[in-house]
Design an enzyme around this catalytic site. Structure first.
Site, PDB file in Angstrom:
ATOM      1  N   HIS A 133      19.502  30.700   5.534  1.00  0.00           N
ATOM      2  CA  HIS A 133      19.050  29.700   6.480  1.00  0.00           C
ATOM      3  C   HIS A 133      18.016  28.772   5.839  1.00  0.00           C
ATOM      4  O   HIS A 133      17.438  29.086   4.784  1.00  0.00           O
ATOM      5  CB  HIS A 133      18.438  30.377   7.705  1.00  0.00           C
ATOM      6  CG  HIS A 133      19.461  31.007   8.603  1.00  0.00           C
ATOM      7  ND1 HIS A 133      19.130  31.643   9.779  1.00  0.00           N
ATOM      8  CD2 HIS A 133      20.811  31.089   8.507  1.00  0.00           C
ATOM      9  CE1 HIS A 133      20.230  32.091  10.369  1.00  0.00           C
ATOM     10  NE2 HIS A 133      21.256  31.767   9.610  1.00  0.00           N
TER      11      HIS A 133
ATOM     12  N   GLU B 100      14.963  27.947   6.665  1.00  0.00           N
ATOM     13  CA  GLU B 100      13.589  28.444   6.536  1.00  0.00           C
ATOM     14  C   GLU B 100      13.432  29.274   5.269  1.00  0.00           C
ATOM     15  O   GLU B 100      12.434  29.147   4.550  1.00  0.00           O
ATOM     16  CB  GLU B 100      13.211  29.286   7.769  1.00  0.00           C
ATOM     17  CG  GLU B 100      13.150  28.508   9.070  1.00  0.00           C
ATOM     18  CD  GLU B 100      14.461  28.526   9.839  1.00  0.00           C
ATOM     19  OE1 GLU B 100      14.415  28.435  11.072  1.00  0.00           O
ATOM     20  OE2 GLU B 100      15.537  28.641   9.195  1.00  0.00           O
TER      21      GLU B 100
ATOM     22  N   CYS C 249      15.497  31.477  14.134  1.00  0.00           N
ATOM     23  CA  CYS C 249      16.262  32.582  14.701  1.00  0.00           C
ATOM     24  C   CYS C 249      15.380  33.809  14.891  1.00  0.00           C
ATOM     25  O   CYS C 249      14.388  34.015  14.191  1.00  0.00           O
ATOM     26  CB  CYS C 249      17.474  32.900  13.837  1.00  0.00           C
ATOM     27  SG  CYS C 249      17.092  33.590  12.209  1.00  0.00           S
TER      28      CYS C 249
ATOM     29  N   CYS D 145      14.335  34.524  10.832  1.00  0.00           N
ATOM     30  CA  CYS D 145      13.534  33.477  10.191  1.00  0.00           C
ATOM     31  C   CYS D 145      12.150  33.360  10.815  1.00  0.00           C
ATOM     32  O   CYS D 145      11.183  33.018  10.131  1.00  0.00           O
ATOM     33  CB  CYS D 145      14.267  32.133  10.279  1.00  0.00           C
ATOM     34  SG  CYS D 145      15.768  32.070   9.281  1.00  0.00           S
TER      35      CYS D 145
ATOM     36  N   ALA E 182      42.527   4.666  17.443  1.00  0.00           N
ATOM     37  CA  ALA E 182      42.593   3.269  17.026  1.00  0.00           C
ATOM     38  C   ALA E 182      43.471   2.529  18.031  1.00  0.00           C
ATOM     39  O   ALA E 182      44.583   2.970  18.328  1.00  0.00           O
ATOM     40  CB  ALA E 182      43.167   3.158  15.625  1.00  0.00           C
TER      41      ALA E 182
ATOM     42  N   ARG F 288      36.030  13.157   9.948  1.00  0.00           N
ATOM     43  CA  ARG F 288      36.788  14.376   9.660  1.00  0.00           C
ATOM     44  C   ARG F 288      35.940  15.370   8.885  1.00  0.00           C
ATOM     45  O   ARG F 288      35.959  16.574   9.151  1.00  0.00           O
ATOM     46  CB  ARG F 288      38.050  14.025   8.868  1.00  0.00           C
ATOM     47  CG  ARG F 288      39.098  13.278   9.671  1.00  0.00           C
ATOM     48  CD  ARG F 288      40.321  12.944   8.811  1.00  0.00           C
ATOM     49  NE  ARG F 288      41.360  12.269   9.594  1.00  0.00           N
ATOM     50  CZ  ARG F 288      42.527  11.882   9.103  1.00  0.00           C
ATOM     51  NH1 ARG F 288      42.803  12.102   7.823  1.00  0.00           N
ATOM     52  NH2 ARG F 288      43.410  11.271   9.876  1.00  0.00           N
TER      53      ARG F 288
ATOM     54  N   THR G 181      52.871  13.717  17.537  1.00  0.00           N
ATOM     55  CA  THR G 181      52.217  12.969  16.466  1.00  0.00           C
ATOM     56  C   THR G 181      52.537  13.583  15.109  1.00  0.00           C
ATOM     57  O   THR G 181      52.783  12.871  14.126  1.00  0.00           O
ATOM     58  CB  THR G 181      50.692  12.948  16.680  1.00  0.00           C
ATOM     59  OG1 THR G 181      50.402  12.234  17.889  1.00  0.00           O
ATOM     60  CG2 THR G 181      49.969  12.282  15.525  1.00  0.00           C
TER      61      THR G 181
ATOM     62  N   ARG H 173      39.933  11.949   2.713  1.00  0.00           N
ATOM     63  CA  ARG H 173      40.337  11.347   1.443  1.00  0.00           C
ATOM     64  C   ARG H 173      39.263  10.416   0.875  1.00  0.00           C
ATOM     65  O   ARG H 173      39.573   9.499   0.117  1.00  0.00           O
ATOM     66  CB  ARG H 173      41.663  10.601   1.626  1.00  0.00           C
ATOM     67  CG  ARG H 173      42.807  11.541   1.974  1.00  0.00           C
ATOM     68  CD  ARG H 173      44.168  10.898   1.866  1.00  0.00           C
ATOM     69  NE  ARG H 173      44.437   9.939   2.923  1.00  0.00           N
ATOM     70  CZ  ARG H 173      44.883  10.269   4.127  1.00  0.00           C
ATOM     71  NH1 ARG H 173      45.082  11.546   4.448  1.00  0.00           N
ATOM     72  NH2 ARG H 173      45.130   9.347   5.034  1.00  0.00           N
TER      73      ARG H 173
END
Length: 381
Positions: free
Chosen positions: A68, A70, A93, A102, A172, A202, A214, A225
């Site tokens: 983590h 910390e 945590c 932590c 889009a 992504r 699709t 990419r």
């Protein structure tokens, strides 16, 4: 009475507190999408020996989720951590695992004060981290820039709060409100800059989702990419209740390289399932929505959350997008309006910018060349 019995009351945040917390929030962005089931958190250790505050240790949740932030920051600071202030973008945590929590590590290191941002809804933490710090005699200043710190880890917060991943629907859209041509494969709507932004989204998500239609019509790769970021591609999932996915499709052919999951019904053809499995495709058994016969999305999302998936980017077609919108499952929405006009043969988008402005809250708006990028978030009460 000992210090353990007299918790130090919260102090007010200073200008320096906000400055260093802002820096920590920016640093936390470094590993967003790369920390498995843990959130990407940042910690800065700051001390002032009379010549002004200086950063002596910094850490961000490691790739894979451990160690983590910390732990990393304390290791860099060493003895300079004693008497210093720790700026942490998420409540430390409080639960024991293979390593101590932590919050205890900060106490043992001799940190004098902790400034934290977002609260942690994980029931194993949720206030317990701050309680450990106070019991250890540390001053605690919570919720400094909490909203800003929550943004990079919103998926993690949603998973623990709502028992499902955060959903970002991205589409889009042409100038006449279309997203493609039915049966015509992919239609180029946006330019290179907007496309690069899509690939960046992504990289920030655990999983990318499309419908079977699709997957068949566009035969997409669904990867990142951007140069140097191929290893940031998310896992992939296809909603395919009747298991129409074929072994020759790109998603199936590349399943051995990029984890690919098909959400299907138990009645799906076992021969097709076996053939796809040989290529590395994995399956998740789903229930059918009795009203539509489609995959029951709330149950699917609950199952994904149980595996640690915190964020899902939906890039499906009109039917898939409409299913998430109709189920009130969209937390964030991105609409990218390109200069292209598709015409009467086009497939209408399930939501347009005007409707999105009414239903969601517009938070960002950009121009990338001829493309207009709109980012919306769920309205809160």
């Amino acid at each position: 009475m000992s210090g353990l019995e007299r918790p130090i009351p919260d102090a007010q945040a200073t200008t320096d507190d906000r400055r260093f917390m802002a820096a920590a929030i920016r640093y936390a962005q470094r590993h967003v999408g790369r920390t498995a089931t843990n959130p990407s958190v940042a910690t800065l250790i700051v001390r002032n020996d009379g010549a002004g505050p200086r950063i002596v240790g910094r850490g961000v949740t490691a790739v894979g989720g451990r160690p983590h932030a910390e732990t990393v920051a304390l290791a860099e600071a060493g003895e300079l951590a004693r008497g210093a202030t720790a700026y942490v973008t998420l409540e430390p945590c409080a639960h024991h695992g293979r390593t101590p929590p932590c919050a205890e590590a900060l106490v043992v290191a001799g940190i004098a004060r902790v400034v934290s941002a977002a609260g942690d809804p994980d029931p194993r933490v949720d206030g317990r981290g701050h309680a450990i710090l106070r019991a250890g005699g540390l001053a605690v200043t919570p919720r400094v820039m909490a909203a800003e710190a929550a943004a990079p880890i919103s998926g993690y917060l949603t998973r623990h709060r709502d028992n499902r991943p955060e959903i970002l629907l991205k589409m889009a859209v042409s100038t006449d409100g279309k997203i493609g041509i039915r049966g015509g494969g992919q239609v180029k709507i946006t330019g290179q800059v907007a496309d690069a932004q899509t690939h960046l989204e992504r990289a920030r998500h655990d999983m990318i989702l499309v419908g079977a239609g699709t997957a068949q019509e566009d035969d997409p790769r669904l990867d990142c990419r951007l140069p140097g970021m191929a290893d940031r591609s998310p896992n992939r999932i296809v909603l395919d209740p009747r298991l129409r996915t074929r072994p020759e499709q790109t998603l199936a052919r590349t399943a051995a390289d990029t984890p690919t999951l098909i959400a299907t019904l138990s009645s799906a053809d076992p021969a097709s399932r076996a053939e796809l499995a040989r290529q590395g495709v994995q399956f998740i058994a789903c229930e059918a929505d009795p009203a539509t016969g489609r995959i029951a999305l709330p149950e699917l999302l609950e199952d994904l959350a149980a595996t640690g998936i915190s964020s899902v980017l939906v890039e499906g077609g009109a039917e898939t997008g409409a299913s998430f919108l109709d189920g009130d499952l969209v937390d964030r929405l991105i609409l990218v309006q390109g200069p292209v006009e598709i015409g009467e043969t086009g497939v209408s988008a399930p939501i347009d910018v005007a409707t999105a402005r009414q239903r969601f809250r517009l938070v960002r708006e950009y121009r990338f060349g001829e493309d207009h990028w709109f980012e919306f978030e769920r309205r809160t009460a």
